[in-house]
Design a protein around this motif. Structure first.
Motif, mmCIF file in Angstrom:
data_model
loop_
_atom_site.group_PDB
_atom_site.id
_atom_site.type_symbol
_atom_site.label_atom_id
_atom_site.label_comp_id
_atom_site.label_asym_id
_atom_site.label_seq_id
_atom_site.Cartn_x
_atom_site.Cartn_y
_atom_site.Cartn_z
ATOM 1 N N MET A 1 0.837 -1.200 0.000
ATOM 2 C CA MET A 1 0.000 0.000 0.000
ATOM 3 C C MET A 1 0.875 1.255 0.000
ATOM 4 O O MET A 1 1.844 1.339 0.752
ATOM 5 C CB MET A 1 -0.919 0.013 1.223
ATOM 6 N N LYS A 2 0.518 2.237 -0.851
ATOM 7 C CA LYS A 2 1.281 3.467 -0.909
ATOM 8 C C LYS A 2 1.055 4.305 0.350
ATOM 9 O O LYS A 2 -0.033 4.314 0.936
ATOM 10 C CB LYS A 2 0.876 4.272 -2.142
ATOM 11 N N LYS A 3 2.098 5.033 0.744
ATOM 12 C CA LYS A 3 2.006 5.926 1.891
ATOM 13 C C LYS A 3 1.389 7.255 1.450
ATOM 14 O O LYS A 3 1.735 7.789 0.403
ATOM 15 C CB LYS A 3 3.399 6.163 2.464
ATOM 16 N N LYS A 4 0.497 7.793 2.270
ATOM 17 C CA LYS A 4 -0.169 9.046 1.935
ATOM 18 C C LYS A 4 0.733 10.235 2.246
ATOM 19 O O LYS A 4 1.344 10.298 3.317
ATOM 20 C CB LYS A 4 -1.483 9.158 2.697
ATOM 21 N N LEU A 5 0.778 11.184 1.314
ATOM 22 C CA LEU A 5 1.709 12.315 1.413
ATOM 23 C C LEU A 5 1.003 13.592 0.989
ATOM 24 O O LEU A 5 0.211 13.597 0.037
ATOM 25 C CB LEU A 5 2.925 12.046 0.525
ATOM 26 N N ILE A 6 1.294 14.680 1.703
ATOM 27 C CA ILE A 6 0.820 16.011 1.306
ATOM 28 C C ILE A 6 1.983 16.782 0.703
ATOM 29 O O ILE A 6 3.115 16.715 1.195
ATOM 30 C CB ILE A 6 0.208 16.772 2.515
ATOM 31 N N LEU A 7 1.713 17.498 -0.384
ATOM 32 C CA LEU A 7 2.747 18.240 -1.104
ATOM 33 C C LEU A 7 2.609 19.720 -0.805
ATOM 34 O O LEU A 7 1.509 20.284 -0.894
ATOM 35 C CB LEU A 7 2.598 17.999 -2.613
ATOM 36 N N ASP A 19 6.131 14.521 -10.591
ATOM 37 C CA ASP A 19 6.531 13.543 -11.599
ATOM 38 C C ASP A 19 7.442 12.474 -11.000
ATOM 39 O O ASP A 19 7.286 11.268 -11.266
ATOM 40 C CB ASP A 19 7.226 14.255 -12.755
ATOM 41 N N THR A 20 8.387 12.902 -10.185
ATOM 42 C CA THR A 20 9.309 11.947 -9.561
ATOM 43 C C THR A 20 8.580 11.043 -8.575
ATOM 44 O O THR A 20 8.801 9.827 -8.547
ATOM 45 C CB THR A 20 10.458 12.697 -8.867
ATOM 46 N N ILE A 21 7.712 11.604 -7.759
ATOM 47 C CA ILE A 21 6.963 10.790 -6.792
ATOM 48 C C ILE A 21 6.125 9.746 -7.513
ATOM 49 O O ILE A 21 6.095 8.563 -7.119
ATOM 50 C CB ILE A 21 6.081 11.680 -5.900
ATOM 51 N N ARG A 22 5.457 10.135 -8.561
ATOM 52 C CA ARG A 22 4.621 9.187 -9.291
ATOM 53 C C ARG A 22 5.448 8.058 -9.904
ATOM 54 O O ARG A 22 5.021 6.902 -9.933
ATOM 55 C CB ARG A 22 3.858 9.919 -10.390
ATOM 56 N N SER A 23 6.632 8.382 -10.391
ATOM 57 C CA SER A 23 7.449 7.364 -11.054
ATOM 58 C C SER A 23 7.971 6.315 -10.074
ATOM 59 O O SER A 23 8.243 5.175 -10.464
ATOM 60 C CB SER A 23 8.625 8.022 -11.781
ATOM 61 N N LYS A 24 8.109 6.696 -8.790
ATOM 62 C CA LYS A 24 8.663 5.761 -7.796
ATOM 63 C C LYS A 24 7.589 4.864 -7.182
ATOM 64 O O LYS A 24 7.909 3.818 -6.613
ATOM 65 C CB LYS A 24 9.378 6.551 -6.701
ATOM 66 N N LYS A 25 6.333 5.308 -7.192
ATOM 67 C CA LYS A 25 5.188 4.501 -6.737
ATOM 68 C C LYS A 25 5.246 4.123 -5.257
ATOM 69 O O LYS A 25 4.644 3.138 -4.830
ATOM 70 C CB LYS A 25 5.034 3.239 -7.600
ATOM 71 N N GLU A 26 5.948 4.916 -4.458
ATOM 72 C CA GLU A 26 5.992 4.662 -3.013
ATOM 73 C C GLU A 26 4.939 5.456 -2.270
ATOM 74 O O GLU A 26 4.390 4.992 -1.255
ATOM 75 C CB GLU A 26 7.376 5.001 -2.459
ATOM 76 N N PHE A 27 4.638 6.674 -2.763
ATOM 77 C CA PHE A 27 3.720 7.570 -2.081
ATOM 78 C C PHE A 27 2.511 7.887 -2.944
ATOM 79 O O PHE A 27 2.601 7.956 -4.177
ATOM 80 C CB PHE A 27 4.431 8.883 -1.712
ATOM 81 N N GLN A 28 1.388 8.121 -2.275
ATOM 82 C CA GLN A 28 0.180 8.616 -2.912
ATOM 83 C C GLN A 28 -0.006 10.061 -2.482
ATOM 84 O O GLN A 28 -0.158 10.348 -1.287
ATOM 85 C CB GLN A 28 -1.042 7.795 -2.484
ATOM 86 N N ILE A 29 0.027 11.000 -3.431
ATOM 87 C CA ILE A 29 -0.126 12.424 -3.108
ATOM 88 C C ILE A 29 -1.605 12.710 -2.882
ATOM 89 O O ILE A 29 -2.440 12.563 -3.784
ATOM 90 C CB ILE A 29 0.436 13.311 -4.229
ATOM 91 N N GLU A 30 -1.944 13.139 -1.673
ATOM 92 C CA GLU A 30 -3.337 13.360 -1.294
ATOM 93 C C GLU A 30 -3.820 14.771 -1.617
ATOM 94 O O GLU A 30 -5.023 15.039 -1.570
ATOM 95 C CB GLU A 30 -3.515 13.091 0.200
#
Length: 215
Positions: A1-7, A19-30
């Motif tokens: 499960m991806k970790k939830k993150l605020i930008l 773009d970088t966060i999406r490519s790594k698939k570790e975090f879900q930007i909320e």
């Protein structure tokens, strides 16, 4: 499960971070917090929720990760303030590293570092908290970059260069080996740094010379 993150920040640098966060698939930007943008608009498909005044409320909703996605050209004060506020609330500030960056096995970095596309980090490099190592920047062996410093796109730090806290190395600049640049200083784009630059200075040119002082 991806970790939830605020930008924090939805400008041009923010789009790169997304773009970088999406490519790594570790975090879900909320969502994005950015006081300069209208609530409800989207940046790269991510909704702006409001300003950083919502940080504590969002943490109470269970989001534990934050990424500071505001660029800085010699003025990192906003990044520093947000970093300190996030830490005080309890957020974790992960390092966001593009998958195209080249990293050694032996280097050290603090929290909240961003390393962009095609950046090259040499052996034994040390990065402080909140650094930006932008696209195509090269940091050769043994360099030490202070907290909230910014190595702009395409700049080169040769071996064992030292950069102080909050300083900015302009795009396309080259700093030769063993040079020290103090804290709160700015090196103009395209400069060639052949001698040490003290703290709180603006320097540029080829060779770079100190031309002004920051208060």
């Amino acid at each position: 499960m991806k970790k939830k993150l605020i930008l924090l920040g939805g400008g041009g640098h923010g789009e790169s971070v997304i773009d970088t966060i999406r490519s790594k698939k570790e975090f879900q930007i909320e969502g994005i917090l950015d006081s300069s943008k209208s609530r409800g608009i989207t940046v790269s498909g991510i909704m702006v929720l409001g300003s950083d005044e919502l940080l504590a409320d969002i943490y109470r909703r269970g989001i534990r990760y934050a990424a500071i996605a505001i660029g800085s050209i010699g003025k990192p004060q906003v990044r520093i303030r947000l970093f300190e506020e996030c830490k005080a609330i309890g957020y974790q500030l992960p390092c966001i590293i593009d998958k195209s960056a080249i990293l050694p096995q032996d280097f050290h970095m603090g929290e909240g570092v961003f390393i962009g596309k095609g950046a090259i980090i040499g052996a034994g490099v040390r990065l402080g908290n909140g650094c930006i190592i932008n696209s195509g920047a090269i940091l050769e062996h043994g360099c030490a970059v202070g907290s909230f410093a910014h190595a702009a796109p395409g700049c080169t730090l040769c071996g064992k260069v030292k950069i102080g806290d909050n300083s900015h190395i302009g795009a396309g600049s080259t700093v030769i080996q063993n040079i020290s640049i103090g804290s709160n200083s700015m090196i103009g784009a395209g400069s060639l740094v052949l001698s040490d630059i003290s703290s709180n200075k603006l320097a540029y040119g080829s060779p770079a010379r100190e031309v002004d002082r920051f208060e």
